[in-house]
Scaffold this active site. Structure first.
Site, PDB file in Angstrom:
ATOM      1  N   HIS A 106      10.591   8.594   5.492  1.00 19.72           N
ATOM      2  CA  HIS A 106       9.744   8.727   4.299  1.00 19.72           C
ATOM      3  C   HIS A 106       8.390   9.356   4.613  1.00 19.72           C
ATOM      4  O   HIS A 106       7.864   9.238   5.709  1.00 19.72           O
ATOM      5  CB  HIS A 106       9.580   7.377   3.584  1.00 19.72           C
ATOM      6  CG  HIS A 106       8.977   6.296   4.417  1.00 19.72           C
ATOM      7  ND1 HIS A 106       8.994   4.980   4.039  1.00 19.72           N
ATOM      8  CD2 HIS A 106       8.323   6.304   5.590  1.00 19.72           C
ATOM      9  CE1 HIS A 106       8.386   4.236   4.929  1.00 19.72           C
ATOM     10  NE2 HIS A 106       7.963   5.022   5.878  1.00 19.72           N
ATOM     11  N   ASN A 107       7.875  10.073   3.620  1.00 18.33           N
ATOM     12  CA  ASN A 107       6.554  10.713   3.651  1.00 18.33           C
ATOM     13  C   ASN A 107       6.460  11.901   4.596  1.00 18.33           C
ATOM     14  O   ASN A 107       5.357  12.399   4.853  1.00 18.33           O
ATOM     15  CB  ASN A 107       5.441   9.707   4.013  1.00 18.33           C
ATOM     16  CG  ASN A 107       5.382   8.537   3.080  1.00 18.33           C
ATOM     17  OD1 ASN A 107       5.641   8.683   1.891  1.00 18.33           O
ATOM     18  ND2 ASN A 107       5.061   7.370   3.592  1.00 18.33           N
TER      19      ASN A 107
END
Length: 323
Positions: free
Chosen positions: A239-240
């Site tokens: 994620h991110n």
């Protein structure tokens, strides 16, 4: 959808420093926030993360000096728990989708171009948009409010979670999963509890994803795959992450959360990146290397922990002389 900053401050029971009537159209991390969006700073020591942000307001734990980074026009909403408050704001602009079992077929609210082809066994959720000449193969599942551009090809059993954004001419091979929750937990009273997973995945134009690729949604904003990037089978992106343009990621690469790569980066087979790593433009990382530190661009890195090729060759030369 737009809300005034005063209404957002009331929503999170925060103190507003700024004009309550300023409109806000969304919430995103600092690098992604536009001039009409709100962002968050959870730690005052990381003030530099706001330096290039366009955000109109910042959710913070305490009052901070935004003049020092040239963000003097931004308002502040001061709260006890920035993460909790920001999650509530993000959920207002991008409401979480309840996990209801859909019926097979196309939801009545989906908008599909007349020239697109969708196999009868595919499942298309509510609010989905599919562009011209896109082809959706058997068993594909597209979650609510996902956007798929023109001339895309989604092979069998691809899964796109809610709010995924796919640009034009993207090819996704069989079994790939885009937008599942990131691996984020906090520990309370001896138990692992999930942190907010309110973001999405954005795939830019001319990207090709191999079979069984997995890309996690962002915590609050987007996990982004840059234009023209090609990703081999069985690659995992946390994620991110922000993957640059025209990258080549070979089979079984694993990238932990919040990593950033520049343009024209090459990661050979089974390369691993720890979280929050930044790779500069033109970085090449050799097979099975483990990247533990940021790598400036236009250089080849080998080994685990990965070091520049010249250093690694010297290490190998010395090792050969050992008894």
């Amino acid at each position: 959808m737009a809300m005034q900053l005063g209404d957002l401050a009331s929503l999170v029971e925060g103190r507003l420093n700024g004009n309550a009537e300023v409109p806000c159209t969304g919430a995103n991390p600092p690098r992604e926030a536009t001039a009409t969006e709100i962002t968050m700073l959870d730690d005052p020591s990381r003030l530099d993360t706001l330096k290039d942000s366009l955000a109109t307001a910042v959710v913070t734990r305490s009052e901070i000096d935004l003049n020092s980074i040239g963000l003097d026009t931004a308002s502040q909403i001061i709260v006890d728990n920035p993460h909790e408050a920001f999650a509530k704001i993000v959920s207002t602009f991008r409401p979480p989708v309840e996990a209801k079992v859909p019926t097979q077929g196309i939801d009545s609210t989906a908008v599909i171009d007349d020239s697109a082809e969708v196999h009868p066994t595919a499942t298309i959720g509510r609010g989905v948009s599919i562009g011209a000449r896109t082809r959706i193969m058997p068993g594909v599942s597209i979650g609510p409010f996902t956007q798929v551009g023109d001339d895309c090809l989604l092979h069998a059993n691809v899964t796109l979670y809610e709010y995924t954004s796919i640009a034009d001419r993207v090819i996704i091979h069989a079994g790939t999963v885009i937008g599942c929750n990131g691996f984020g937990y906090r520990q309370e009273a001896g138990r692992h509890l999930p942190t907010a997973q309110l973001g999405y995945v954005a795939i830019e134009s001319d990207v090709e994803l191999g079979a069984s690729v997995t890309i996690d949604r962002g915590t609050y904003g987007a996990t982004r795959i840059g234009e023209g990037t090609k990703i081999d089978n069985q690659v995992m992106i946390g994620h991110n992450c922000r993957i640059g343009k025209h990258n080549l990621l070979c089979s079984q690469v694993g990238i932990a959360g919040s990593c950033t790569t520049g343009d024209y980066v090459i990661l050979a087979g089974q390369v691993g990146l720890k979280d929050h790593i930044e790779l500069g433009d033109g970085t090449i990382v050799g097979a099975q290397a483990g990247v533990m530190d940021n790598c400036p661009g236009n250089e080849v890195y080998l080994g685990s922990p990965a070091t520049p090729q010249r250093d690694q060759m010297q290490i190998m030369a010395v090792q050969r002389k050992l008894p």
